[in-house]
Write an enzyme that holds these catalytic residues in place. Sequence first.
Site, short mmCIF file in Angstrom:
data_model
loop_
_atom_site.label_atom_id
_atom_site.label_comp_id
_atom_site.label_asym_id
_atom_site.label_seq_id
_atom_site.Cartn_x
_atom_site.Cartn_y
_atom_site.Cartn_z
N VAL A 207 13.79 -10.11 -1.05
CA VAL A 207 14.51 -11.45 -1.27
C VAL A 207 15.96 -11.25 -0.53
CG1 VAL A 207 15.64 -14.00 -2.83
CG2 VAL A 207 13.52 -11.54 -3.73
N HIS A 212 21.33 -9.80 -9.08
CA HIS A 212 19.92 -9.18 -9.83
C HIS A 212 20.46 -9.83 -11.44
CE1 HIS A 212 19.13 -5.03 -11.63
NE2 HIS A 212 18.79 -5.27 -12.48
N HIS A 239 23.87 2.10 -6.65
CA HIS A 239 23.35 2.29 -7.88
C HIS A 239 24.68 1.38 -9.10
CE1 HIS A 239 19.35 2.64 -7.49
NE2 HIS A 239 19.49 3.54 -6.65
N LYS A 241 27.13 -0.18 -10.54
CA LYS A 241 27.49 -1.74 -11.50
C LYS A 241 28.51 -1.76 -11.02
CE LYS A 241 22.85 -2.11 -12.37
NZ LYS A 241 22.63 -0.81 -12.52
N ARG A 297 16.71 0.69 -22.91
CA ARG A 297 17.82 1.15 -23.56
C ARG A 297 18.95 0.33 -23.79
NH1 ARG A 297 21.52 1.72 -20.01
NH2 ARG A 297 20.43 2.92 -18.51
N ARG A 341 34.33 -2.70 -14.61
CA ARG A 341 33.63 -1.43 -14.88
C ARG A 341 35.19 -0.71 -14.14
NH1 ARG A 341 27.79 0.95 -15.51
NH2 ARG A 341 26.83 -1.60 -16.18
#
Length: 451
Positions: A207, A212, A239, A241, A297, A341
């Site tokens: 897409v 996400h 990968h 974030k 998790r 982060r």
Amino acid sequence: MYESVLVASRGEIASRIIHTVRALGLKAIAVYSEADADLPFVAEADEAILLGPAEPALSYLDVPRVLEAARRTNARAVHPGCGSLAGNAAFARRVEDAGLGWIGPPPLAIARMSDRINARNLMKEAGVPVAPGVWEPVPDPGTAVQEAERIGYPVMVKAAAGERAAMAAARDEAALREAFETVRAAAGRPSGGGSGGGPDILLERFVERARHVGVQILGLADGTVLALGERDRSVRHGHRKMAEETPSPGVTPALRERMAAAAVRAGEAVGHRGAGTVECLVDPAAQDFFVLGMTTRLQAGHPITELVTGIDLVEQQLRIAAGEPPSFTEAVPRGHAVGLRVHAEDPVRFRPAPGEIKVWEEPVGEGIRIDAGYAEGNTVTPHYDPLLAKLCVRGESRDDTLARARAAVGAFRIEGALKTDLPFLAGLLGHPEFASGTYDTGTVDRMRAPS
């Protein structure tokens, strides 16, 4: 609940879990490597056990050493944090076989979701929307081309196993053949089957300008599954974030309700218990979505969900594992929150830039939460993920939250023989795509592209 909990993790997530364990009046046991001996989480625990040298395989990921630490300290349960051990079904079984409580979902639920092909087939059977794609591993590039013609370009090529499995998009046959070999080589895991001789590969519809979005679920001890709102996880480099947001500015109330219902069905189908996140790919233009799978998790981005719900997710994990009911009666998100982060890395190239921390001054103020893994005087080593802290901010509205976040980033001082990505985060908060809420998974790449 369990009298004592061994936290099989490190850094900021270990500190965060230890905080809740001790707040509940339980004994918190830390494990650490030689490189982490001076980090805050070690001192914050009631007891700490040295596992071994800095190399993860000889310390944090050495299962026999972790279990021996639990035996030596008479721990009653193990919390795996949110790293590799948390998604390892074999480790969960070893913990249970040792007679310890496992603070996580059943090993079978972890195993069911650890393979993307098995996961998408299970989701489809449960009536959960999944992307057009294959239902069996694709053995070779020729078969991949045939399947892509059926699915329609562009397609996403993925290794079937691993939370951070290799993947690449392809818009035509030549790109698909190249992507297939690239992904298979990057994954590098023998599948034990398939004529390709490498890891299992799957194809899904790709897409454009997607978002996400992860829906936080909580599987209770009685089998009930709750949805606690979503986190937009689109701002990423590879990968990793960089920022998360709740609620997602790209999701309408109607779409949010559909996603929550699908997430509950997914959790029920898996037999999930405890905290988990149902991963969705959202098409903002069509206001539609499909489910990619489930992270079984506690996720690193969970603090912003806690800020808008007022629910301590680690406490709920502990209660569920002990067979107790949750501590809350309603789960209605209120307000807005953003999580940023902060890494020890070059803010332009995003490469790790470890070193000694000589100045550490955290911002303070209403709505600010910082989950930190380091303090002034600590040294960031090259052995682990360079995450320093998570800066989370809550406000009553998105505008209020972003204003507070900009001020907080500007006031966060981390100086010394290292670099941080605070300058990038400041630029992100002021970037038109993020400020307007129209960002997607390609925003960071566009920010870094030459003008």
